[in-house]
Design a protein around this motif. Structure first.
Motif, short mmCIF file in Angstrom:
data_model
loop_
_atom_site.label_atom_id
_atom_site.label_comp_id
_atom_site.label_asym_id
_atom_site.label_seq_id
_atom_site.Cartn_x
_atom_site.Cartn_y
_atom_site.Cartn_z
N SER A 163 0.93 -0.64 0.03
CA SER A 163 -0.44 0.08 -0.26
C SER A 163 0.63 1.64 0.06
N HIS A 164 2.14 1.19 0.70
CA HIS A 164 3.01 2.19 0.64
C HIS A 164 3.23 3.10 -1.15
N TYR A 165 3.46 1.43 -1.68
CA TYR A 165 3.34 2.09 -3.30
C TYR A 165 2.45 2.23 -3.88
N PRO A 167 -0.83 3.03 -6.30
CA PRO A 167 -1.40 5.13 -6.29
C PRO A 167 -1.24 6.01 -5.85
N ARG A 168 -2.16 6.40 -3.81
CA ARG A 168 -1.88 7.01 -3.63
C ARG A 168 -1.17 6.82 -1.94
N GLY A 169 -0.09 5.87 -2.21
CA GLY A 169 0.30 5.10 -1.15
C GLY A 169 1.41 7.15 -0.83
N ILE A 170 2.42 7.23 0.13
CA ILE A 170 3.39 7.77 0.71
C ILE A 170 4.33 8.07 -0.06
N ASN A 171 4.77 6.82 -0.54
CA ASN A 171 6.59 6.74 -0.95
C ASN A 171 5.57 6.73 -3.03
N GLY A 172 4.72 6.58 -3.27
CA GLY A 172 4.81 6.99 -4.56
C GLY A 172 4.75 5.51 -5.32
N PRO A 173 3.67 6.13 -7.04
CA PRO A 173 3.59 4.62 -6.94
C PRO A 173 4.65 3.66 -7.40
N VAL A 198 7.40 -7.73 -7.83
CA VAL A 198 7.90 -7.65 -6.42
C VAL A 198 7.72 -7.49 -5.60
N ILE A 199 8.14 -7.92 -4.06
CA ILE A 199 7.68 -8.71 -3.64
C ILE A 199 8.12 -7.28 -2.47
N TYR A 200 7.12 -7.01 -1.65
CA TYR A 200 7.36 -5.91 -0.38
C TYR A 200 6.98 -6.82 1.13
N ARG A 201 7.39 -5.59 1.59
CA ARG A 201 7.72 -5.61 3.24
C ARG A 201 7.91 -7.42 3.75
N THR A 202 9.07 -7.52 3.11
CA THR A 202 10.57 -8.35 3.30
C THR A 202 10.53 -8.53 4.70
N GLY A 203 10.76 -7.61 5.71
CA GLY A 203 11.04 -8.28 6.61
C GLY A 203 9.52 -8.78 7.59
N ARG A 204 8.75 -8.93 7.21
CA ARG A 204 7.96 -9.87 7.59
C ARG A 204 7.49 -11.00 6.38
N MET A 205 8.62 -12.42 6.90
CA MET A 205 8.22 -13.61 6.12
C MET A 205 8.01 -14.71 6.61
N ASP A 206 7.51 -15.45 6.07
CA ASP A 206 7.72 -17.12 6.83
C ASP A 206 7.65 -17.89 6.17
#
Length: 273
Positions: A163-165, A167-173, A198-206
């Motif tokens: 969601s951070h990436y 279209p309306r996310g803070i990091n930009g699309p 693209v793989i997001y939120r890589t710090g939360r991986m199980d």
């Protein structure tokens, strides 16, 4: 994957082999080879790749002369006096049917070592500065060039949420963030550019999520030649005024920014993880 995709170059930029990136790179190599394809890997950190473009890249330049990055690059390429590591990577690009750039998204771009690979390997006369320049044709680039007919795809990891990436996310699309790489580094010398994986939120991986990511990556690798590329507009085929290189009036009326350089009518979306 069609049989015509038999040679894949993976240019990989992560300093830790035991990282998520390292595991995904090993998976990609095994997956492609198990399907009968040839794979070359340029592991930039393991290679201790020299990132800085400088006068040493032309092994025959006269001592004490002023360094001109573009001119020196062209002379070295044309005269066969490039640094050996540059020539080897260019040979890999000639050999490959498809290129995969794999990297973590660091400060909204690729790691410096990978940018340095581009700056040094993309020599003048090889990746740019080719073709006729006239009032009707402004060089072989943006859909044309030395690497036309090959495909390219990014495999990117990001610590932020999807969601951070958005279209309306803070990091930009994410499409805007990757546009300079997709359009300027890959499409410019002629690659057909596929949507990124693209793989997001890589710090939360199980283990369950990692299995899904591997499955998705395997599917994208299997579809390297069947996935529709991003429909960037070609420079010399009527969409742009030459030599101004601005989009013709009537195309994307009222639009501006990165999006106008994609032909939305020819677009096709690809699911991402």
């Amino acid at each position: 994957m069609e049989h015509r995709i038999v040679k894949v170059l993976i240019v990989y930029a992560h300093p830790e082999p035991r990282s998520l990136n390292g595991a995904l790179k090993e998976f990609a190599v095994e997956h492609l080879r198990s399907a009968g394809h040839e794979v070359e890997v340029s592991d930039l950190y393991a290679m201790q790749w020299k990132a800085a473009l400088d006068s040493a890249d032309n092994t025959a330049r006269a001592a004490g002369t002023r360094f001109d990055p573009s001119l020196d690059s062209r002379l070295a390429y044309e005269n066969g006096t490039q640094a050996p590591d540059i020539a080897r990577e260019q040979d890999k690009l000639r050999w490959a049917d498809a290129l995969i750039l794999q990297f973590p998204l660091w400060w909204f771009s690729m790691p410096a070592i990978l940018k340095g690979w581009v700056e040094r390997v993309y020599a003048c006369g090889f990746a740019y500065g080719v073709g006729e320049h006239s009032d009707t044709h402004w060089g072989d680039r943006y859909g044309e060039g030395m690497l036309a007919g090959k495909r390219a795809m990014l495999v990117v990891t990001a610590g932020g949420w999807e969601s951070h990436y958005a279209p309306r996310g803070i990091n930009g699309p994410i499409d805007d963030i990757l546009f300079p790489i997709h359009h300027g580094i890959l499409y410019y010398p002629g690659f057909d550019v596929l949507p990124p994986y693209v793989i997001y939120r890589t710090g939360r991986m199980d283990s369950e999520r990692y299995a899904r990511i591997r499955l998705g990556l395997g599917q994208r690798l299997d579809a390297l030649w069947t996935t529709p590329p991003i429909p960037f507009r070609r420079q010399n085929h009527g969409d742009y005024l030459i030599p101004e290189l601005t989009l013709r009036p009537g195309l994307a009326p009222g639009g501006a920014g990165f999006g106008i350089h994609v032909d939305a009518q020819a677009g096709a979306s690809v699911d991402r993880p």
